[in-house]
Design an enzyme around this catalytic site. Structure first.
Site, PDB file in Angstrom:
ATOM      1  N   ASN A   5      -6.323  -2.680   2.190  1.00 44.24           N
ATOM      2  CA  ASN A   5      -6.253  -4.127   2.374  1.00 44.24           C
ATOM      3  C   ASN A   5      -7.674  -4.650   2.458  1.00 44.24           C
ATOM      4  O   ASN A   5      -8.501  -4.087   3.186  1.00 44.24           O
ATOM      5  CB  ASN A   5      -5.512  -4.491   3.659  1.00 44.24           C
ATOM      6  CG  ASN A   5      -4.012  -4.390   3.522  1.00 44.24           C
ATOM      7  OD1 ASN A   5      -3.468  -4.356   2.430  1.00 44.24           O
ATOM      8  ND2 ASN A   5      -3.324  -4.344   4.646  1.00 44.24           N
ATOM      9  N   ARG A  48       0.838  -1.212   0.000  1.00 44.94           N
ATOM     10  CA  ARG A  48       0.000   0.000   0.000  1.00 44.94           C
ATOM     11  C   ARG A  48       0.867   1.255   0.000  1.00 44.94           C
ATOM     12  O   ARG A  48       0.592   2.193  -0.740  1.00 44.94           O
ATOM     13  CB  ARG A  48      -0.956   0.009   1.196  1.00 44.94           C
ATOM     14  CG  ARG A  48      -2.041  -1.053   1.096  1.00 44.94           C
ATOM     15  CD  ARG A  48      -2.923  -1.084   2.318  1.00 44.94           C
ATOM     16  NE  ARG A  48      -2.078  -1.346   3.481  1.00 44.94           N
ATOM     17  CZ  ARG A  48      -2.428  -1.105   4.740  1.00 44.94           C
ATOM     18  NH1 ARG A  48      -3.604  -0.581   5.012  1.00 44.94           N
ATOM     19  NH2 ARG A  48      -1.625  -1.383   5.733  1.00 44.94           N
TER      20      ARG A  48
END
Length: 101
Positions: free
Chosen positions: A47, A29
């Site tokens: 996520n 990320r």
């Protein structure tokens, strides 16, 4: 809100992607945000509970396609096995690119 425009980079589009592989707990990320910011894209990365990562990215079509290529490349962190994706018209819903929880 992102500005909609046509020009050398093409019409603004949205990439909606679900990235599968070893993509959680590997900085995926963080590096996705950095790459998106480098390219001037707006959107989000998160996520998912199933171990995948969800991405929504908006920008000029050519830049979004470059970002998509990066997601599938060895330069992306972790190990990307598959990217399920769709491209649609951008909505201008994002002002920056960030991680959402």
């Amino acid at each position: 809100m992102a500005e909609f425009r046509k020009g050398d980079s093409g019409e603004w589009v949205r990439l909606t992607a679900r990235v599968d592989g070893v993509v959680q707990a590997v900085g995926f990320r963080y590096w996705t945000v950095r790459k998106a910011e480098e390219l001037g894209l707006t959107g989000t990365v998160r996520n998912n509970s199933d171990g995948t990562v969800g991405i929504a990215a908006e920008g000029p079509q050519s830049v979004v396609l470059e970002f998509r290529r990066w997601l599938r490349s060895p330069d992306a962190p972790g190990r990307v096995d598959t990217v399920d994706e769709s491209i649609s018209r951008a909505t201008g819903a994002f002002s920056n690119f960030r991680v959402v929880y």
